[in-house]
Design an enzyme around this catalytic site. Structure first.
Site, mmCIF file in Angstrom:
data_model
loop_
_atom_site.group_PDB
_atom_site.id
_atom_site.type_symbol
_atom_site.label_atom_id
_atom_site.label_comp_id
_atom_site.label_asym_id
_atom_site.label_seq_id
_atom_site.Cartn_x
_atom_site.Cartn_y
_atom_site.Cartn_z
ATOM 1 N N TYR A 63 0.860 -1.176 0.000
ATOM 2 C CA TYR A 63 0.000 0.000 0.000
ATOM 3 C C TYR A 63 0.905 1.237 0.000
ATOM 4 O O TYR A 63 1.373 1.681 1.061
ATOM 5 C CB TYR A 63 -0.892 0.031 1.242
ATOM 6 C CG TYR A 63 -2.020 -0.965 1.295
ATOM 7 C CD1 TYR A 63 -2.344 -1.770 0.215
ATOM 8 C CD2 TYR A 63 -2.782 -1.093 2.453
ATOM 9 C CE1 TYR A 63 -3.394 -2.672 0.282
ATOM 10 C CE2 TYR A 63 -3.831 -1.995 2.529
ATOM 11 C CZ TYR A 63 -4.131 -2.790 1.454
ATOM 12 O OH TYR A 63 -5.167 -3.687 1.533
ATOM 13 N N PHE A 214 -13.897 -3.810 -0.160
ATOM 14 C CA PHE A 214 -14.897 -3.178 -1.033
ATOM 15 C C PHE A 214 -16.301 -3.304 -0.444
ATOM 16 O O PHE A 214 -17.290 -3.358 -1.181
ATOM 17 C CB PHE A 214 -14.865 -3.766 -2.441
ATOM 18 C CG PHE A 214 -13.658 -3.371 -3.251
ATOM 19 C CD1 PHE A 214 -12.908 -2.262 -2.907
ATOM 20 C CD2 PHE A 214 -13.283 -4.100 -4.360
ATOM 21 C CE1 PHE A 214 -11.798 -1.893 -3.644
ATOM 22 C CE2 PHE A 214 -12.180 -3.738 -5.119
ATOM 23 C CZ PHE A 214 -11.432 -2.638 -4.760
ATOM 24 N N LEU A 216 -17.810 -1.012 0.944
ATOM 25 C CA LEU A 216 -18.466 0.271 0.675
ATOM 26 C C LEU A 216 -18.400 0.617 -0.807
ATOM 27 O O LEU A 216 -18.361 1.781 -1.195
ATOM 28 C CB LEU A 216 -17.811 1.384 1.501
ATOM 29 C CG LEU A 216 -17.803 1.158 3.011
ATOM 30 C CD1 LEU A 216 -17.251 2.383 3.727
ATOM 31 C CD2 LEU A 216 -19.183 0.812 3.531
ATOM 32 N N GLY A 217 -18.419 -0.404 -1.640
ATOM 33 C CA GLY A 217 -18.286 -0.186 -3.064
ATOM 34 C C GLY A 217 -16.816 -0.174 -3.445
ATOM 35 O O GLY A 217 -15.925 -0.352 -2.626
ATOM 36 N N GLY A 218 -16.560 0.059 -4.708
ATOM 37 C CA GLY A 218 -15.193 0.022 -5.201
ATOM 38 C C GLY A 218 -15.070 -1.038 -6.275
ATOM 39 O O GLY A 218 -15.891 -1.946 -6.373
ATOM 40 N N THR A 221 -18.259 -2.410 -8.459
ATOM 41 C CA THR A 221 -19.580 -2.245 -7.849
ATOM 42 C C THR A 221 -19.671 -0.917 -7.109
ATOM 43 O O THR A 221 -19.106 -0.774 -6.023
ATOM 44 C CB THR A 221 -19.870 -3.390 -6.857
ATOM 45 O OG1 THR A 221 -19.702 -4.643 -7.518
ATOM 46 C CG2 THR A 221 -21.294 -3.278 -6.327
ATOM 47 N N PRO A 222 -20.360 0.071 -7.671
ATOM 48 C CA PRO A 222 -20.567 1.320 -6.928
ATOM 49 C C PRO A 222 -21.556 1.105 -5.793
ATOM 50 O O PRO A 222 -22.399 0.201 -5.848
ATOM 51 C CB PRO A 222 -21.139 2.265 -7.985
ATOM 52 C CG PRO A 222 -21.832 1.358 -8.958
ATOM 53 C CD PRO A 222 -21.011 0.090 -8.990
ATOM 54 N N LEU A 223 -21.425 1.901 -4.761
ATOM 55 C CA LEU A 223 -22.345 1.788 -3.626
ATOM 56 C C LEU A 223 -23.555 2.661 -3.921
ATOM 57 O O LEU A 223 -23.621 3.831 -3.540
ATOM 58 C CB LEU A 223 -21.657 2.219 -2.327
ATOM 59 C CG LEU A 223 -22.453 1.932 -1.051
ATOM 60 C CD1 LEU A 223 -22.568 0.436 -0.827
ATOM 61 C CD2 LEU A 223 -21.789 2.581 0.155
#
Length: 288
Positions: A63, A214, A216-218, A221-223
């Site tokens: 990261y 993911f 919260l989306g990402g 797949t959008p939230l």
């Protein structure tokens, strides 16, 4: 919900007890292909997350964004670490210094990656290390046995306390458990992306923590969804908060690790631990 502990592990005496709501450090340095986040802001966000009760932190040596590295930010912000804080890291994907993810570590390359995390975090032993499979690709692919066995040997040496697997199929999960205790699984799962539901339930049955990425989306797949908007509005919450609360209610195995580099968002995410969804909310959002 939210304030309880979740055990992970496969054998008596090998359990990992962690809060249900933690913090993901992936975004602390900045998006991998974008500009770095202001360093002082990232340090402040990490400290604030722990102050608000995020006592489990998810990170990785891979990261990083340019010169900013999540592990080094956490070390500056939190070292010496509180005794009640656990830190999980991941090994497997290999990135060049300029950021390209080019390969997966072979078994003999995992020790240097574990040692890199030890150095960057400034610790003698890592609380939890996941074998991350498949880089950023979808689940599936080659067996994990040789790589997981290499991590199990490092655990036997005392460099790692607990082992986990990430981005795995059920077959890879079972393969790893046949080699050494698995304390946690980190796969893609969320209110709008419930494909991994059988493995979530298998983890709950086995007392193994499941930490979705993911959530919260990402990625693909959008939230966004009408039912999620309605539930959030009914509680005077954001859609992200409703998604966090859904996961906590969905399974006792789930530990939510939302990540952010925003001081405002870390406050909102941690506040979701007190949001209680009722049976009607859960029916509306679905449980597959």
């Amino acid at each position: 919900m939210g304030g309880t502990d979740t055990p992970g592990g496969a054998e008596p005496g090998d359990t990992l007890t962690i809060p249900r709501l933690g913090f993901g450090a992936m975004h602390l340095p900045g998006h991998w292909d974008g500009p770095p986040v202001d360093h002082a802001t990232s340090v402040a966000v990490a400290r604030r997350a722990v102050e608000l009760g995020a006592l489990h932190i998810d990170t990785a040596a891979f990261y990083f964004c340019r010169a900013e590295r999540a592990n080094l930010i956490l070390r500056e912000a939190l070292h010496p670490y509180r005794a009640d804080v656990t830190i999980a890291t991941k090994v497997g994907p290999l990135r060049t210094p300029t950021g390209e993810m080019y390969a997966e570590a072979a078994p003999e390359q995992l020790r240097p990656e574990v040692e890199r995390n030890l150095r960057e975090l400034g610790v003698d032993v890592l609380d939890l290390v996941y074998l991350r499979v498949g880089r950023l690709a979808a689940r599936g692919g080659a067996p994990v046995g040789d790589r997981f066995a290499a991590l199990a040997r490092l655990r036997e040496e005392g460099l790692i306390r607990h082992l986990g697997v990430s981005n795995v199929t059920y077959e890879q999960f079972a393969e790893a458990r046949a080699i050494a205790p698995v304390a946690a699984v980190q796969n893609r799962f969320g209110v709008l992306d419930q494909e991994d539901a059988p493995l979530v339930d298998a983890c709950a049955d086995a007392g193994i923590a499941y930490m979705p990425f993911f959530a919260l989306g990402g990625g693909r797949t959008p939230l966004a969804g009408a039912a999620l908007r309605r539930v959030a509005a009914r509680h005077g919450a954001t859609e992200h908060q409703a998604a966090i609360a859904w996961g906590l209610a969905r399974s006792p195995s789930i530990v939510q690790i939302p990540g952010t580099s925003s001081p405002t968002h870390v406050e909102e995410n941690m506040a979701a631990g007190s949001l209680v969804l009722d049976a009607g909310d859960m029916e509306s959002l679905g449980r597959r």
